[in-house]
Design a protein around this motif. Structure first.
Motif, PDB file in Angstrom:
ATOM      1  N   PRO A 173     -64.898  33.007  38.577  1.00 12.91           N
ATOM      2  CA  PRO A 173     -66.126  32.207  38.623  1.00 12.91           C
ATOM      3  C   PRO A 173     -65.888  30.697  38.471  1.00 12.91           C
ATOM      4  CG  PRO A 173     -66.394  34.070  37.132  1.00 12.91           C
ATOM      5  CD  PRO A 173     -64.963  34.043  37.553  1.00 12.91           C
ATOM      6  N   MET A 174     -64.789  30.310  37.841  1.00 11.83           N
ATOM      7  CA  MET A 174     -64.480  28.884  37.649  1.00 11.83           C
ATOM      8  C   MET A 174     -63.633  28.317  38.785  1.00 11.83           C
ATOM      9  SD  MET A 174     -65.961  27.982  34.852  1.00 11.83           S
ATOM     10  CE  MET A 174     -65.141  26.463  34.419  1.00 11.83           C
ATOM     11  N   GLY A 175     -63.133  29.180  39.659  1.00 14.06           N
ATOM     12  CA  GLY A 175     -62.293  28.746  40.775  1.00 14.06           C
ATOM     13  C   GLY A 175     -61.021  29.560  40.860  1.00 14.06           C
ATOM     14  N   GLY A 176     -60.539  29.744  42.048  1.00 10.27           N
ATOM     15  CA  GLY A 176     -59.321  30.513  42.260  1.00 10.27           C
ATOM     16  C   GLY A 176     -59.593  32.007  42.221  1.00 10.27           C
ATOM     17  N   TRP A 177     -58.552  32.756  41.948  1.00  8.95           N
ATOM     18  CA  TRP A 177     -58.600  34.217  41.983  1.00  8.95           C
ATOM     19  C   TRP A 177     -57.854  34.786  40.782  1.00  8.95           C
ATOM     20  CZ3 TRP A 177     -60.969  36.750  46.138  1.00  8.95           C
ATOM     21  CH2 TRP A 177     -61.377  35.910  47.181  1.00  8.95           C
ATOM     22  N   ASN A 178     -58.317  35.933  40.289  1.00  9.61           N
ATOM     23  CA  ASN A 178     -57.645  36.643  39.203  1.00  9.61           C
ATOM     24  C   ASN A 178     -57.035  37.920  39.765  1.00  9.61           C
ATOM     25  OD1 ASN A 178     -58.272  34.813  37.120  1.00  9.61           O
ATOM     26  ND2 ASN A 178     -60.350  35.630  37.070  1.00  9.61           N
ATOM     27  N   LEU A 179     -55.736  38.045  39.611  1.00  9.73           N
ATOM     28  CA  LEU A 179     -54.995  39.210  40.089  1.00  9.73           C
ATOM     29  C   LEU A 179     -54.704  40.110  38.894  1.00  9.73           C
ATOM     30  CD1 LEU A 179     -53.346  40.698  42.307  1.00  9.73           C
ATOM     31  CD2 LEU A 179     -51.408  39.236  41.664  1.00  9.73           C
ATOM     32  N   TYR A 204     -45.240  38.221  34.529  1.00  6.04           N
ATOM     33  CA  TYR A 204     -44.626  38.865  33.380  1.00  6.04           C
ATOM     34  C   TYR A 204     -45.637  39.650  32.556  1.00  6.04           C
ATOM     35  CZ  TYR A 204     -40.667  35.895  34.509  1.00  6.04           C
ATOM     36  OH  TYR A 204     -39.619  35.287  35.141  1.00  6.04           O
ATOM     37  N   GLY A 205     -46.816  39.851  33.124  1.00  4.92           N
ATOM     38  CA  GLY A 205     -47.866  40.602  32.456  1.00  4.92           C
ATOM     39  C   GLY A 205     -48.872  41.073  33.489  1.00  4.92           C
ATOM     40  N   PRO A 206     -49.908  41.775  33.043  1.00  8.07           N
ATOM     41  CA  PRO A 206     -50.831  42.402  33.985  1.00  8.07           C
ATOM     42  C   PRO A 206     -51.822  41.456  34.661  1.00  8.07           C
ATOM     43  CG  PRO A 206     -51.462  42.919  31.740  1.00  8.07           C
ATOM     44  CD  PRO A 206     -50.156  42.188  31.665  1.00  8.07           C
ATOM     45  N   TRP A 207     -51.999  40.243  34.178  1.00  9.19           N
ATOM     46  CA  TRP A 207     -52.960  39.317  34.782  1.00  9.19           C
ATOM     47  C   TRP A 207     -52.265  38.050  35.236  1.00  9.19           C
ATOM     48  CZ3 TRP A 207     -57.844  40.516  36.037  1.00  9.19           C
ATOM     49  CH2 TRP A 207     -58.441  41.611  35.405  1.00  9.19           C
ATOM     50  N   LEU A 208     -52.680  37.551  36.405  1.00 10.05           N
ATOM     51  CA  LEU A 208     -52.158  36.293  36.930  1.00 10.05           C
ATOM     52  C   LEU A 208     -53.307  35.561  37.614  1.00 10.05           C
ATOM     53  CD1 LEU A 208     -49.585  34.522  37.599  1.00 10.05           C
ATOM     54  CD2 LEU A 208     -49.605  35.680  39.812  1.00 10.05           C
ATOM     55  N   HIS A 209     -53.484  34.292  37.282  1.00  7.59           N
ATOM     56  CA  HIS A 209     -54.481  33.468  37.957  1.00  7.59           C
ATOM     57  C   HIS A 209     -53.814  32.781  39.137  1.00  7.59           C
ATOM     58  CE1 HIS A 209     -56.991  29.864  38.680  1.00  7.59           C
ATOM     59  NE2 HIS A 209     -57.942  30.776  38.588  1.00  7.59           N
ATOM     60  N   ILE A 210     -54.424  32.908  40.300  1.00  6.25           N
ATOM     61  CA  ILE A 210     -53.948  32.217  41.500  1.00  6.25           C
ATOM     62  C   ILE A 210     -54.944  31.090  41.752  1.00  6.25           C
ATOM     63  CG2 ILE A 210     -53.425  32.424  43.955  1.00  6.25           C
ATOM     64  CD1 ILE A 210     -52.863  35.417  43.443  1.00  6.25           C
ATOM     65  N   ALA A 211     -54.497  29.850  41.660  1.00  4.60           N
ATOM     66  CA  ALA A 211     -55.395  28.691  41.715  1.00  4.60           C
ATOM     67  C   ALA A 211     -56.149  28.597  43.029  1.00  4.60           C
ATOM     68  CB  ALA A 211     -54.615  27.414  41.458  1.00  4.60           C
ATOM     69  N   SER A 212     -55.489  28.908  44.139  1.00  2.00           N
ATOM     70  CA  SER A 212     -56.168  28.845  45.431  1.00  2.00           C
ATOM     71  C   SER A 212     -55.431  29.719  46.438  1.00  2.00           C
ATOM     72  CB  SER A 212     -56.247  27.406  45.936  1.00  2.00           C
ATOM     73  OG  SER A 212     -54.954  26.910  46.214  1.00  2.00           O
ATOM     74  N   LEU A 213     -56.173  30.135  47.434  1.00  4.00           N
ATOM     75  CA  LEU A 213     -55.619  30.891  48.551  1.00  4.00           C
ATOM     76  C   LEU A 213     -55.950  30.136  49.830  1.00  4.00           C
ATOM     77  CD1 LEU A 213     -56.636  34.556  47.600  1.00  4.00           C
ATOM     78  CD2 LEU A 213     -54.355  33.535  47.464  1.00  4.00           C
ATOM     79  N   PRO A 214     -55.119  30.262  50.853  1.00  5.39           N
ATOM     80  CA  PRO A 214     -55.433  29.578  52.104  1.00  5.39           C
ATOM     81  C   PRO A 214     -56.700  30.165  52.733  1.00  5.39           C
ATOM     82  CG  PRO A 214     -53.492  30.983  52.356  1.00  5.39           C
ATOM     83  CD  PRO A 214     -53.871  31.018  50.920  1.00  5.39           C
ATOM     84  N   PRO A 215     -57.370  29.401  53.576  1.00  2.00           N
ATOM     85  CA  PRO A 215     -58.582  29.919  54.210  1.00  2.00           C
ATOM     86  C   PRO A 215     -58.259  31.032  55.214  1.00  2.00           C
ATOM     87  CG  PRO A 215     -58.052  27.725  55.052  1.00  2.00           C
ATOM     88  CD  PRO A 215     -57.087  28.023  53.950  1.00  2.00           C
TER      89      PRO A 215
END
Length: 153
Positions: free
Chosen positions: A66-72, A110-121
């Motif tokens: 919700p704040m931007g980017g993606w949560n994996l 190195y853990g179960p969650w990773l924030h990806i700041a941006s993805l290409p369009p």
């Protein structure tokens, strides 16, 4: 004499800092190889054939943040994240994940969650592979232990 020692120490600090910045700008890191040279980077992390395991699983979920980017969210089974052993010798059942966006490696997880700041369009594939501490891919029944998801960005 004291002034000379002080000037020497100041020069040492600034000279070392300049050298570090110059090396970093050229892709050289303290882990012993040059990240600016793709051939060397691949060679350093291809440590032989895949590590075959009897059973393990992997699923992933990718959600907009919700704040931007993606949560994996990386959900392995029969596997434990072991950041304390990263780049060390193989220990059965542990390691880390490699994360790829459209085939390009973007991170180690190195853990179960990773924030990806941006993805290409456009249409984007995010793929995760599980790897041993020494970076060998893990496989089950001769197939790499990977999971992927495709999103429209």
């Amino acid at each position: 004499m004291t002034r000379g020692i002080a000037l020497f120490l100041i020069g040492l600090v600034f000279g070392g800092g300049s050298g570090f910045l110059l090396a970093a700008s050229q892709g050289v890191t303290l882990d012993g190889h040059d990240h600016g040279d793709p051939a060397q980077h691949v060679a350093m992390h291809q440590h032989g054939a895949a590590m075959e395991v009897a059973s393990a699983g992997l699923s992933i979920d990718l959600r907009p943040d919700p704040m931007g980017g993606w949560n994996l969210h990386i959900e392995p089974s029969g596997f434990r994240f072991a950041p304390e052993h990263a780049s060390g010798p193989h220990v059965p059942g542990e390691g880390h994940a490699h994360v790829y966006v459209n085939g390009e490696k973007i991170a180690r997880a190195y853990g179960p969650w990773l924030h990806i700041a941006s993805l290409p369009p456009g249409r984007v594939e995010v793929m995760v592979s599980l790897n041993t501490n020494d970076h060998r891919p893990i496989s089950v029944d001769g197939k790499p232990l990977e999971a992927s998801v495709t999103v429209q960005n």
